[in-house]
Design a protein around this motif. Structure first.
Motif, mmCIF file in Angstrom:
data_model
loop_
_atom_site.group_PDB
_atom_site.id
_atom_site.type_symbol
_atom_site.label_atom_id
_atom_site.label_comp_id
_atom_site.label_asym_id
_atom_site.label_seq_id
_atom_site.Cartn_x
_atom_site.Cartn_y
_atom_site.Cartn_z
ATOM 1 N N MET B 1 0.842 -1.188 0.000
ATOM 2 C CA MET B 1 0.000 0.000 0.000
ATOM 3 C C MET B 1 0.880 1.241 0.000
ATOM 4 O O MET B 1 1.723 1.418 0.877
ATOM 5 N N GLU B 2 0.717 2.094 -0.987
ATOM 6 C CA GLU B 2 1.500 3.333 -0.985
ATOM 7 C C GLU B 2 0.818 4.312 -0.036
ATOM 8 O O GLU B 2 -0.408 4.359 0.053
ATOM 9 N N ALA B 4 0.377 8.254 1.742
ATOM 10 C CA ALA B 4 0.568 9.674 1.491
ATOM 11 C C ALA B 4 1.644 10.179 2.448
ATOM 12 O O ALA B 4 1.615 9.859 3.622
ATOM 13 N N ASP B 25 -0.566 10.698 5.881
ATOM 14 C CA ASP B 25 -0.874 9.603 6.810
ATOM 15 C C ASP B 25 -0.139 9.816 8.128
ATOM 16 O O ASP B 25 1.085 9.800 8.174
ATOM 17 N N TYR B 28 1.721 5.097 12.859
ATOM 18 C CA TYR B 28 2.821 4.516 13.628
ATOM 19 C C TYR B 28 4.184 4.890 13.054
ATOM 20 O O TYR B 28 5.126 5.146 13.790
ATOM 21 N N THR B 57 -5.034 12.246 5.942
ATOM 22 C CA THR B 57 -5.816 11.206 5.283
ATOM 23 C C THR B 57 -6.080 10.008 6.183
ATOM 24 O O THR B 57 -7.003 9.244 5.964
ATOM 25 N N PHE B 58 -5.216 9.804 7.178
ATOM 26 C CA PHE B 58 -5.342 8.618 8.027
ATOM 27 C C PHE B 58 -4.670 8.884 9.370
ATOM 28 O O PHE B 58 -3.597 9.479 9.414
ATOM 29 N N ILE B 59 -5.334 8.487 10.450
ATOM 30 C CA ILE B 59 -4.715 8.564 11.779
ATOM 31 C C ILE B 59 -4.875 7.199 12.429
ATOM 32 O O ILE B 59 -5.972 6.645 12.419
ATOM 33 N N ASP B 60 -3.818 6.652 12.978
ATOM 34 C CA ASP B 60 -3.977 5.419 13.753
ATOM 35 C C ASP B 60 -3.779 5.756 15.231
ATOM 36 O O ASP B 60 -3.667 6.925 15.609
ATOM 37 N N SER B 61 -3.730 4.710 16.069
ATOM 38 C CA SER B 61 -3.675 4.950 17.512
ATOM 39 C C SER B 61 -2.409 5.711 17.903
ATOM 40 O O SER B 61 -2.413 6.507 18.825
ATOM 41 N N SER B 62 -1.304 5.494 17.159
ATOM 42 C CA SER B 62 -0.065 6.209 17.481
ATOM 43 C C SER B 62 -0.204 7.692 17.159
ATOM 44 O O SER B 62 0.310 8.541 17.891
ATOM 45 N N TYR B 89 -14.017 12.164 8.598
ATOM 46 C CA TYR B 89 -13.392 10.916 9.066
ATOM 47 C C TYR B 89 -12.726 11.129 10.426
ATOM 48 O O TYR B 89 -12.900 10.335 11.361
#
Lengths: 511, 110
Positions: B1-2, B4, B25, B28, B57-62, B89
């Protein structure tokens, strides 16, 4: 104008032959030498005829040794009377060709060594490749002694005509082999000629090897630490280890040492990871009267990305408590934190079963943790099996989904703050009790499912609505089948892409 | 997966205000960049820290943890940290984690 040609006189012809760079020896029909030119006289200081092989066909070339020189000889016949031998000293030419061949052989050996040594991250296989590569070109027998790593015994592998042998020995026995203890400690190698082969103990060599003529002990240098030692032995009567070979052995040992130490580090790390990941393995689910339970836990593919998804079904006298959570971060730290949360829950459950109270207690425990960023998202559900009622508390986690027997999917209306995150210790929770009618199913999931990137573009998130749509198609299925189907649909979405940890836990009221 | 690329832009629209514009993105693998920058952001004159997540565009728990860490650092400083832009989002993510009740969110999307 007249053109006059002069046939050369015998004297002129003789002078031409005399001045030739190649040696020329001319004999008459009886084999008596009638002419030896200067070059031939220089090549052959003594008697000439013994070098002249009359059995050779005219035009044939052969090589013959003369002292430490090598001569290339060609026999020719002129008329019926005279035969000539042309001589050329090819000693240097041959030596150069031999040196080139040996150099090519060494280069070839190192290429092969590089190829075989890089093929494995297993310590034993690297040591085996080292011993086997060294047998043949380098020695009659080769033994790799692996690094003791602080233990009292250490493993060895040996390759020879007798095949591959392996075993272990007390580290103290290294003192019996000249140079071995020093090599294991990482000291630079000493030249082979300083090592007395007669001191080699019997255990060093395969049975029936015979007397050792030459011994070479080389450390295998690892990444800043010794990675063991390589002991090479050649039989008595064979060639010794010359300077070129000792250099080659050192280069080879550097490659082998790097490969072995990388393998040792890798194995230590993967053993540690396996222990940590062991805590994240899906637990066995208990049988609960009137309920079907099914779970699935898939860890990210890369061990360094071990994540912190987990679930548990913990029995209590009043009915089981289900939990599914996700700790912040990845790698060993996440694994340790997930383990801590699961064990805390087990212990707290002896005193408290109310999901809301449990959330507050775990939040406080996490906030007092010494490890920074001990954040956890969690769903807790206390099941009352007889009535099909589940008291739910959700903290920082996607709300569970309800699949009714008729295929309607509802999102449970429970919310709450991420645990261990807000320093003031205040968390807000909106708890809810859901009632499962026979055939209804409650699905707990982690964000690894909804945040799976894939689809037609490979950059699209699976998202909660796709999960709900997928769940709606599962009405009437047993819990195990629902979990399998959802996981399958999610994997199809990923289409082989990288996935995060993902966890699913389904609770279905069977009657 | 590429992915951003994750970018951090820092501006000072007012002397006592710092605006962070994050994009890409935030996960982590990239959150350490902002975590490392956090102490230096807390300059002596800082009173307001604005965080714009519109381009994320994306946030994870970290990534979330790093924002929480930043929030605590601002609270201790003390400075007021407020979010000035985000996507639906991220608003949803803040809602799921109930951080919407902790963080200062723009009224339009909260």
């Amino acid at each position: 104008m007249d053109s006059v040609t002069h046939a050369p006189s015998t004297e002129v012809l003789r002078a031409i032959v005399e001045a030739a760079a190649d040696g020329v020896v001319l004999c008459d029909a009886d084999g008596a030498v009638v002419l030896v030119n200067a070059a031939a006289r220089e090549m052959i200081p003594g008697e000439v005829t013994s070098l002249l092989d009359r059995g050779r066909e005219p035009g044939e070339t052969y090589e013959t040794a003369l002292g430490d020189r090598l001569l290339r000889v060609r026999r020719e016949i002129f008329g019926i009377v005279h035969q000539a031998w042309y001589l050329r000293d090819v000693t240097n030419e041959t030596a150069r060709a031999d040196a080139l061949r040996a150099e090519r052989e060494r280069a070839q050996f190192l290429v092969e060594a590089g190829r075989r040594l890089s093929a494995s991250l297993n310590t034993r296989r690297c040591a085996r490749a080292t011993a086997e590569l060294a047998t043949g070109l380098l020695a009659d027998a080769a033994m790799v002694v692996l690094p003791p790593g602080g233990l009292r015994r250490t493993a060895w592998l040996r390759s020879s005509e007798a095949g591959l042998e392996e075993g272990d020995m007390p580290v103290a026995h290294a003192d019996q082999v000249p140079g071995l203890a020093e090599a294991l400690a990482g000291f630079p190698p000493v030249p082979s000629r300083w090592l007395d082969p007669n001191q080699a103990p019997e255990w060093l060599l395969p049975a029936g090897f015979g007397p050792v003529g030459h011994l070479l002990v080389t450390p295998l240098p690892g990444n800043g630490v010794p990675a063991g030692a390589l002991v090479l032995a050649r039989r008595e009567g064979g060639a010794g280890f010359d300077d070129e070979t000792e250099t080659l052995v050192r280069v080879f040992a550097a490659r082998a040492g790097a490969a072995i130490s990388a393998a040792v580090l890798y194995q230590e790390q993967s053993a540690t990871n396996a222990i940590l990941a062991g805590d994240l393995r899906p637990p066995p689910l208990p049988a609960v009267d009137g309920l079907e339970l099914a779970g699935s836990l898939r860890a990210a593919q890369q061990t360094a990305l071990i994540g912190g998804d987990f679930y548990d079904v913990l029995p209590t006298p009043d009915g089981p408590l289900v939990t599914l959570g996700d700790v912040c971060g990845k790698g060993p730290r996440a694994a340790v934190l997930a383990g801590q949360v699961r064990h805390s829950l087990r212990a707290l459950l002896l005193l408290e079963r109310d999901p809301e109270q449990l959330m507050h207690l775990i939040n406080k425990a996490l906030l007092s943790s010494y490890t920074p960023r001990s954040h956890v998202t969690l769903v807790l559900g206390a099941i009352h099996p007889g009535e099909g009622v589940i008291d739910l508390a959700v903290a920082g986690h996607p709300a569970p989904l309800l699949l009714r027997a008729d295929g309607v999917v509802e999102e449970v209306d429970a919310r709450g703050t991420l645990l261990g995150a807000i320093k003031s210790g205040a968390i807000s929770l909106r708890t809810v009790s859901v009632e499962l009618a026979p055939g209804d199913l409650l699905l707990l999931y982690s964000d690894g499912i909804t945040e799976a990137f894939g689809g037609p573009t490979g950059r699209e998130m699976y998202g909660p609505s796709r999960l709900k749509t997928a769940l709606a198609t599962c009405a009437g299925m047993p819990a195990t089948a629902v979990v399998e189907r959802l996981e399958q649909l999610n994997s199809d979405w990923l289409a082989g892409g990288v996935f995060d940890d993902r966890a699913l836990l389904a609770i279905r009221r069977s009657r | 997966m590429e992915t951003a690329p994750f970018l951090i832009e820092i501006e000072n629209p007012e002397p006592d205000t710092t605006r962070l514009t994050l994009s890409g993105d935030f996960d982590y693998t990239t959150s350490a960049d902002l975590a490392a920058m956090t102490p230096t952001l807390m300059s002596s004159g800082l009173r307001v820290l604005e965080v714009d997540l519109t381009g994320v565009t994306f946030i994870d728990s970290s990534g979330l943890a790093t924002l929480i860490h930043l929030y605590h650092a601002a609270e201790e400083h003390p400075a007021e940290m407020r979010f000035v832009g985000m996507t639906p989002y991220i608003a949803h993510l803040f809602e799921v984690t109930a951080l919407d009740q902790v963080f200062n969110l723009p009224t339009s999307t909260a």
